[in-house]
Design a protein around this motif. Structure first.
Motif, PDB file in Angstrom:
ATOM      1  N   VAL A  23      -5.686  -4.640  -3.161  1.00 49.29           N
ATOM      2  CA  VAL A  23      -5.075  -3.099  -2.604  1.00 49.29           C
ATOM      3  C   VAL A  23      -4.379  -2.289  -3.485  1.00 49.29           C
ATOM      4  CG1 VAL A  23      -5.195  -4.119  -0.272  1.00 49.29           C
ATOM      5  CG2 VAL A  23      -2.997  -4.030  -1.551  1.00 49.29           C
ATOM      6  N   GLY A  62     -12.462  -4.718   2.909  1.00 46.12           N
ATOM      7  CA  GLY A  62     -11.504  -5.092   1.858  1.00 46.12           C
ATOM      8  C   GLY A  62     -11.747  -6.611   1.935  1.00 46.12           C
ATOM      9  N   ILE A  99       0.927  -1.345  -0.042  1.00 51.85           N
ATOM     10  CA  ILE A  99       0.073  -0.047   0.089  1.00 51.85           C
ATOM     11  C   ILE A  99       0.936   1.140  -0.047  1.00 51.85           C
ATOM     12  CG2 ILE A  99      -1.577   1.427   1.512  1.00 51.85           C
ATOM     13  CD1 ILE A  99      -2.761  -1.487   2.318  1.00 51.85           C
TER      14      ILE A  99
END
Lengths: 322, 697
Positions: free
Chosen positions: B495, B483, B456
């Motif tokens: 992601v 998620g 991320i």
């Protein structure tokens, strides 16, 4: 684990007194604590023997060396002169468990450890060794079990030190009923050969004080094979020791671990090897003799060729380059 | 073409895990580290019988033990036990020992059943004890798939081999055991869970406890591995909640290694009877397989992504014009299977790749050549060629068994496929951009140790022209935008695409609000400053064009086999893998290393051993359930094929698929005979070499 009291002993005599008839000696604790936690052993008192004076020493002597029962396996492994004088002992010590365990595991504890049979160690099987009615391993999962036994329990001795000590003809000095008694490795485990409940010949309250290793055998070697390279129990271990005079073996002894409730020794093979020049054929003949009476079971017959190979290799290692 | 930037500073390079310092200093708090105010230990009483009818469970004496704060039954009334280790009751108390004492004080009245079966071959027999009363252990009709005409195709083959390839049940043993700390108050339930799916645990707990989803919060800041077995709350999660309610205190119920061996799932065994034939030029022509395996008392558990059966894909990565595949699952009195890193694939790869090498021997062909002739994937073709060159296949390859000496060397290879690995299209995330230029990403995903947080940060840094260390990443909380569960190798894709979208939206809004044409990089702080006093919160979700699926991968193994002791030493594994656009190389390589080591365990060491007579698992610990240690791990070389044009694809699963097949083939190549059964132990090597005498007893 069940509740217990705890005391520290400062002399063997007081240790013996404190442990009375329902206590246990605590040194490294590697085996004992596991046994207590699994309720396989129960003790009303744990007697810490780590403070007993003088038992943590390695002493050199002309005729024999003395290794105190509180000497750790790591101490043996790291001892430069042991590596030189008893290379097999160094090799056996370095194969014991992991570095962390070797740092706290003692010689006495290694010799006195209980069976690793997975039926014995299982909390919910009531096997022969736990005073149950049958040996589950006999017709069950016996891949790690004995090729030889004198009774109906087939759990093998797994002490690496017992195996190498047997080949060096070492003697354990055991405090029993206030007297120092001497037991060689055959004697130290004889009761496990006869009695399924026994892990060794030690009686309740017996305390191993030290081990004496005669210096008569200038060559020694130890080999083991496990399922994996990471620390693991030996499937089979083998130790050999002898003196070599004019290229001929003198007073040779071979002992194997993990294939019998006792360090497996065959005197006829030792006598056969005496005075022989080592070569592959001689080693093979000795291996044949040592394994002649093996009684392989459904899942452990592989130990026969494995032991055979280890006997040959260990013996040939005695030749060395020296 | 994917929409990812062509020139990158961080994507495709290596950024060290952003949470490495926290992990190394112990600051990172795993589920097993949580110490909620006033917390209690929780423990489970398990059945010591493989089959029984529980008539009653009396908790009175357990409750009287000082320090015991709650005791609950696993199920109300009378119930049936179908495997050793099934849950009966649970207790909560102020110390571990208090709980252990309480477990021993619980009085269970049971009708013990002596009819049970734990061995799949015994369970298949007609007179076998039935695991589920009134229902045969093996379904009357197997699953059958048929293409072309196998019966007419085999006579057309120039070479036909038959083999019986078997794999053992592999137990789920993540380093962090299963478990949760659960706090049930009037405001609802908070669970600190060691899970791969905070959302699925929330939904599962809410269902089990009959609460609204909004009343359950699940937090997983750090967790120590799941591999498919931690997608649900588990029986242990629901029991922890019940204990917490009864005790009016948070309860930490982490399973022990013993518990772990019995009831958190496993990879089913497989018994693959394969017949396969090729034409003289080495083209696969006919394939027939009958396979069965056990998923214990059932399949799936509450894992959400359960394997569902013991079926495996066959003829795996190959296309054979004439095939017949029959499969069935065998019930035994043992813990149920669960999804396990690439469900079905490692056993399928081992069976099929073993058969390929056996066929190559029969054809007198180099096994790599046989693969190049038959593998339909252009990516794997490329990987095999690249790998063969790196590995020195041509120089190293010898005919099976022709290596001289007592210790023989051999090489082998095998291929992988992972059809999933795409992304969860429902993934959402948000970022809060503060006027001081700090930025926080919040995603309701979890980092199961694969480096998700770092991914991320890498994507965000790339998109915003910042450095990864400037990005604060928060995951593992059901209060964040939802998620996916981390399963199927989908997390990385999910992601990455979501953060891409969040960043795109953030830049757009930031540029609009600040009036700056480009808010990235050196303009970032100036742009943020123009936000005034209110932070900017932007949302985003998975977008098409950024992720893909169907990773491949091939591995090469080099082994040494001591033909007198049976000891196998893996000298080298070379993995050649693709996973589309490489996001972060160092954590990607870490995934492949882990996959290879796990595959090694599957090949050489791991096996659930059960006792026919007592029905117990005999190796419920790391003493006798053998995992590879660092001394077993060989030189691992990884070659990556970066394919940015495909978008992001996960790697977790394909990395472990081909290892066992490659090692098994290398062993067979070394000693000239095949060990058809995993794990390949010294005992089996010596038996294959014909060195083991018959039993005398």
């Amino acid at each position: 684990m069940n509740a217990f009291t705890y005391a520290t002993a400062h002399s063997p005599a007081s240790a013996r007194q404190l442990v009375a008839d329902k206590g246990a000696y605590l040194a490294g604790g590697n085996d004992l604590l596991g046994l207590l936690k699994e309720y396989l052993v129960s003790a009303d008192i744990l007697v810490n023997i780590k403070s007993l004076p003088g038992l943590d020493k390695i002493e050199r002597g002309e005729k024999f060396w003395t290794i105190g029962s509180l000497v750790t396996v790591a101490q043996i492994e790291d001892h430069a002169e042991i590596k030189e004088t008893f290379p097999g002992l160094h090799e056996a010590a370095s194969e014991v468990a992991s570095q962390q365990i070797r740092n706290v595991a003692t010689v006495g504890g290694n010799l006195a450890q209980h069976s690793r049979c997975w039926y014995f160690r299982h909390r919910d099987t009531q096997c022969l060794k736990k005073d149950g009615d049958l040996c589950y391993a006999l017709n069950g999962e016996n891949r790690y079990h004995s090729l030889f036994t004198g009774n109906t329990c087939i759990s093998p001795v797994v002490s690496s030190l017992a195996t190498i000590f047997a080949s060096l003809d070492a003697t354990a000095i055991v405090l029993r009923d206030g007297q120092e008694t001497r037991q060689n490795m055959a004697e130290l485990y004889q009761r496990a050969w006869e009695n399924p409940l026994a892990h060794n010949s030690l009686k309740n309250g017996d305390l191993i004080l030290r081990v004496e290793i005669p210096t008569t055998r200038s060559r020694s070697a130890y080999l083991q094979v496990s399922d994996r390279h990471a620390f693991d129990w030996a499937l089979v271990s083998c130790a050999a020791a002898a003196d070599v005079v004019d290229g001929k073996l003198k007073s040779p002894r071979v002992a194997l671990g993990s294939i019998s409730p006792v360090p497996h020794q065959v005197e006829t093979a030792n006598r056969f090897l005496d005075g022989k020049v080592l070569d592959n054929a001689t080693a093979t003949q000795a291996a044949d003799m040592i394994l002649k009476d093996a009684k392989p079971l459904e899942h452990n017959a592989y130990k026969v060729p494995l032991a055979h190979a280890l006997i040959r290799r260990t013996l040939l290692k005695l030749k060395g380059d020296a | 073409m994917s929409n990812w930037p062509a020139e990158t500073k961080y994507i495709g390079h290596s950024t060290a895990r952003i949470d490495a310092p926290a992990k190394l200093t112990g600051k990172a708090r795993y589920a097993s580290d949580i110490q909620a105010e006033g917390w209690l230990y929780g423990m489970i009483l398990r059945s010591k019988w493989p089959a029984a009818k529980i008539l009653s469970v009396n908790l009175d004496k357990a409750r009287q033990i000082p320090g015991v704060k709650a005791a609950v039954v696993a199920r109300d009334g009378s119930f049936t036990i179908r495997f050793y280790g099934e849950e009966i009751a649970a207790v909560a108390g102020t110390s571990k020992q208090v709980c252990l004492d309480a477990l021993r004080a619980i009085e269970v009245q049971a009708e013990v059943r002596h009819e049970f079966v734990v061995n799949e071959n015994e369970a298949r027999k007609e007179n076998a004890a039935q695991v589920w009363a009134g229902s045969p252990n093996v379904p009357a009709t197997p699953h059958v798939r048929e293409n072309g005409s196998v019966d007419t195709a085999f006579p057309e083959c120039a070479a036909v081999i038959k083999g019986f390839y078997t794999t053992a049940v592999q137990i789920h043993h993540p380093m962090e055991t299963h478990g949760n700390t659960v706090s049930w108050t009037d405001d609802g339930v908070t669970a600190w869970a060691s899970t791969q799916g905070v959302s699925s645990v929330r939904d599962g707990l809410a269902g089990a406890l009959q609460l609204d989803h909004s009343q359950v919060r699940v937090i997983t800041e750090y967790m120590g591995g799941g591999f498919g077995s931690k997608l649900g709350a588990g029986v242990e999660g629901a029991l922890a909640a019940k204990l917490s309610k009864a005790a009016k205190a948070p309860v930490r119920l982490m399973l022990t290694r013993f518990d772990q061996s019995l009831a958190v799932g496993n990879r089913p065994s497989s018994f693959q009877k394969i017949k396969m034939g090729a034409t003289a030029d080495g083209m696969l022509h006919a394939f027939e397989m009958e396979n069965y395996g056990t998923a214990g008392i059932g399949a799936g558990g509450d894992s959400g992504g359960g394997s569902g059966s013991a079926d495996i894909p066959a003829p795996y990565i190959y296309k054979v014009p004439n095939t017949r595949v029959k499969q069935s699952a065998v019930a035994v009195n043992a813990g149920a299977s669960r999804a396990f890193r690439a469900p079905g694939n490692p056993p399928a790869s081992f069976g099929m790749e073993s058969a390929m090498d056996d066929l190559a021997v029969k054809l007198g062909m180099d096994p790599l050549e046989l693969r190049l002739k038959n593998d339909p994937s252009p990516i794997r073709q490329r990987e095999y060629k690249l790998g063969a060159e790196k590995f020195g296949w041509k120089e190293k390859y010898q005919k099976p068994g022709s290596s001289s000496g007592v210790v023989k060397t051999g090489i082998g290879c095998a291929g992988a496929a992972w059809p999933a690995g795409g992304a969860s299209r429902n993934t959402q995330g948000e970022a809060q951009i503060n006027p001081d230029g700090s930025i926080e990403f919040r995603l309701g995903v979890q980092d199961i140790g694969t480096g998700t947080k770092t991914v991320i940060a890498v994507v965000a840094a790339e998109m915003l022209g910042l450095k990864p260390e400037q990005i604060t990443v928060r995951v593992g909380d059901t209060r964040f935008p939802p998620g996916p569960g981390s399963g199927g190798s989908t997390t990385c894709g999910s992601v990455s695409a979501t953060v891409f979208d969040v960043c795109t939206n953030a830049l757009q809004q930031l540029q609009t609000q600040s009036g700056l044409a480009d808010a990235r990089g050196e303009n970032w702080f100036a742009a943020c400053k123009k936000l005034g006093v209110n932070p900017l919160v932007v949302h985003g979700k998975w977008q098409p064009g950024l992720t893909a699926d169907h990773a491949c991968g091939v591995q090469f193994a080099e082994v040494e086999v001591d033909t007198e002791t049976g000891l196998v030493t893996v000298k080298k594994i070379l993995g050649v893998h693709d996973c589309g656009l490489i996001v972060n190389q160092v954590t990607l390589e870490s995934q492949i290393n882990g996959g290879i080591i796990m595959g090694m365990g599957y090949a050489l060491y791991e096996e659930r051993v059960m006792d026919d007579l007592s029905g117990v698992v005999l190796n419920p610990n790391f003493e006798t359930y053998k995992l590879p240690g660092i001394a077993d791990v060989p030189d691992i070389e990884i070659v990556l094929i970066n394919m940015p044009e495909r978008g992001v694809i996960g790697i977790g699963e394909p990395a472990t698929v081909p290892t066992a097949g490659a090692i098994a083939n290398a062993v067979a190549n070394a000693i000239g005979v095949r060990v058809c059964s995993l794990p390949i132990t010294p005992a089996k090597i010596l038996a294959a070499l014909g060195k083991v005498p018959p039993a005398t007893a």
